[in-house]
Scaffold this active site. Structure first.
Site, PDB file in Angstrom:
ATOM      1  N   GLU A 243       0.778  -1.245   0.000  1.00 22.90           N
ATOM      2  CA  GLU A 243       0.000   0.000   0.000  1.00 22.90           C
ATOM      3  C   GLU A 243       0.814   1.302   0.000  1.00 22.90           C
ATOM      4  OE1 GLU A 243      -2.879  -0.136   3.144  1.00 22.90           O
ATOM      5  OE2 GLU A 243      -4.091  -1.672   2.142  1.00 22.90           O
ATOM      6  N   GLU A 344      -6.290  -8.421   0.277  1.00 17.65           N
ATOM      7  CA  GLU A 344      -6.987  -8.123   1.526  1.00 17.65           C
ATOM      8  C   GLU A 344      -8.461  -7.898   1.240  1.00 17.65           C
ATOM      9  OE1 GLU A 344      -5.365  -4.984   3.909  1.00 17.65           O
ATOM     10  OE2 GLU A 344      -3.284  -5.573   3.532  1.00 17.65           O
TER      11      GLU A 344
END
Length: 510
Positions: A243, A344
């Site tokens: 991320e 995720e």
């Protein structure tokens, strides 16, 4: 004409009819699932093909079309407040400004000696062999292990503590014994790549502001990749960074790092899967993050519906409908570019979970999220983080548990069958039921998969989960009917062919 000649001609004619019949059956158009999707019925996922090339993984009966079915081992080697709140609740008697909110401030508040003592106990107990075995029994075949850079590269002026590697290697040993494949994920970079607590340091990200930070990131990545080589029968993927924020860094600068990291990883591990994050770009922008020269590469995307002011106000039906809408461009990219893994996702559609937005920050649901919501945001007239939206799953209504199952089913119908696979976040939590994979399987809102690959088309066209009365259809009703017709016709043709062959052989001279 002799009898044998007459019979021979008749049988030859029958054989010709048989061949034509089989050709006609094979020429029938494929069912929708086998023609359009990357499901296990017909198309091998990129990761699955790599699995087929390596035979010593220990996984039983897996074929080359088994997708990644994984869970994150998050909150262990990089702690997050929402995963294990008790690590942080010990500080709640302090003034708000002095309460740690991430691993950086946690370690600084305790000092290196006490921080290492508490973290070693945490590393030793929060993930166990039993947890991995339980997940494997439910069908998990991969795990993703998030790791902070400080496990590999720590300076004296940083409050973090190291010592994680022996515990990480223990997880690798368990994985080898159990038959789990592993992705190692560099989850936190020097200076923080996004400013979130999941990077290890909440606040203003400084990662790309310094070449020193980049070099330290690459050093950590070098050491992590060497572990992959040492454990080549266990570690199949390297995620170079979790991320990195497109809101803070120019996309071209993130891509430059990705390209540099690719060369580094390939110089050490030529065959490991090279995994990048989408930096929160929309799928139609993902090609800007991928170099055509890359091989064995996968895109990691994280799909949630609770970190958005609008989405938390949607009703249950809309949440389920939104799954397909959010994944539409993702599947297009998967089919036209490198494969995609949903690295995720969870069962949550609200942000009531304790510390989910960061320690001390409140929630949209109750209108307490600082700087974001000054009034409750939820689909109801009044909003409360209790009952179905609280932390005690024993208070969940049957309706809510049914919704959780439908929501997970909607996600897996795409992530499991249209993409390269998925990793649920997280393998377990201390008090966040919708984020707890092991609890979800135990309670029935996350399905168990067979330990083997998804059935191929000649075996079955639906997958029946052990813990539910419903099924995941992998073809439409029309496709199912067509499949059954083909299967029946093939059976008849094969049996007829055998009978004809036997009769013919009886008439042949010897």
């Amino acid at each position: 004409m002799k009898l044998s000649s007459l019979v021979g001609s008749t049988i030859s004619g029958l054989l010709l009819v048989l061949v034509l019949a089989l050709m006609a059956v094979e020429a029938l158009p494929p069912s929708p699932a086998s023609s359009e999707s990357k499901s296990a019925l017909s198309v091998s996922t990129p990761v699955a093909m790599a699995s087929a090339a390596v035979s010593d993984t220990g996984l039983e009966n897996e074929s080359d079309n088994t997708p990644i079915r994984g869970a994150n081992i998050g909150g262990v080697f990089l702690i997050e407040p929402f995963i294990k709140p008790s690590l942080f609740d010990q500080f709640l008697s302090r003034d708000k400004a002095d309460i740690p909110v991430d691993e950086w401030t946690f370690s600084a508040a305790l000092g290196k000696v006490e921080a290492k003592r508490q973290l070693e106990e945490h590393w030793d107990t929060f993930v166990t062999r039993d947890h991995l075995e339980t997940m494997a029994e439910s069908g998990v075949n991969w795990i993703r292990i998030p790791i902070g850079y400080w496990a590999f590269n720590l300076t004296d002026d940083e409050p973090y503590v190291d010592g994680q590697l022996p515990y990480i290697q223990r997880v690798l040993e368990w994985s080898r014994d159990i038959g789990l494949k592993v992705e190692l994920d560099l989850h936190g970079a020097p200076g923080s790549q996004n400013g979130y607590d999941n990077s290890g340091r909440r606040g203003v990200p400084e990662w790309l502001h310094s070449r020193i930070n980049v070099d330290r990131t690459l050093d950590a990545l070098t050491k992590m990749t060497k572990i992959a080589v040492e454990w080549s029968d266990v570690v199949y993927g390297i995620q170079i960074l979790n991320e990195p924020s497109r809101w803070k860094w120019e996309v071209k600068d993130i891509f430059a790092f990705y390209n540099e990291a690719y060369d580094l990883v390939r110089s050490i591990a030529p065959d490991v899967w090279f995994m990048i994050h989408d930096t929160f770009l929309s799928p139609n922008e993902w090609p800007t993050l991928v170099a055509p020269r890359w091989t064995q590469a996968l895109m990691d995307t994280h799909i949630y519906q609770m970190f958005d002011n609008y989405m938390v106000t949607m009703n249950e039906t809309t949440h389920i409908d939104m799954v397909a809408k959010m994944a539409e461009d993702v599947t297009k990219f998967d089919k036209s570019n490198i494969g995609v893994v949903v690295g995720e996702f969870s069962a949550a559609t609200h942000d009531c979970t304790k510390y989910i937005n960061g320690l001390g920050r409140g929630s949209r649901w109750e209108g307490t999220l600082e700087g974001v919501a000054d009034h409750p945001l939820c689909p109801f007239a009044t909003c409360s983080c209790t009952g179905d939206y609280g932390s005690n799953y024993t208070e969940y209504s049957e309706h809510y548990k049914s919704f959780l199952r439908s929501y997970i089913d909607a996600q897996l119908a795409i992530y499991d069958q249209e993409l390269a696979g998925w990793f649920f976040w997280n393998f377990r939590t201390e008090g966040a039921p919708e984020w707890d994979y092991i609890l979800g399987v135990e309670q029935g809102w996350i399905p168990s998969f067979p330990r083997t690959a998804m059935p191929k088309i000649e075996e079955s066209s639906v997958v029946v989960f052990d813990d539910a009365q419903t099924t995941h259809a992998t073809t439409s009703n029309a496709g199912e009917s067509q499949y059954q017709f083909i299967k029946s016709t093939r059976g008849i043709a094969v049996n007829l062919g055998m009978a004809v062959a036997i009769a013919y052989s009886m008439l042949l001279p010897f």
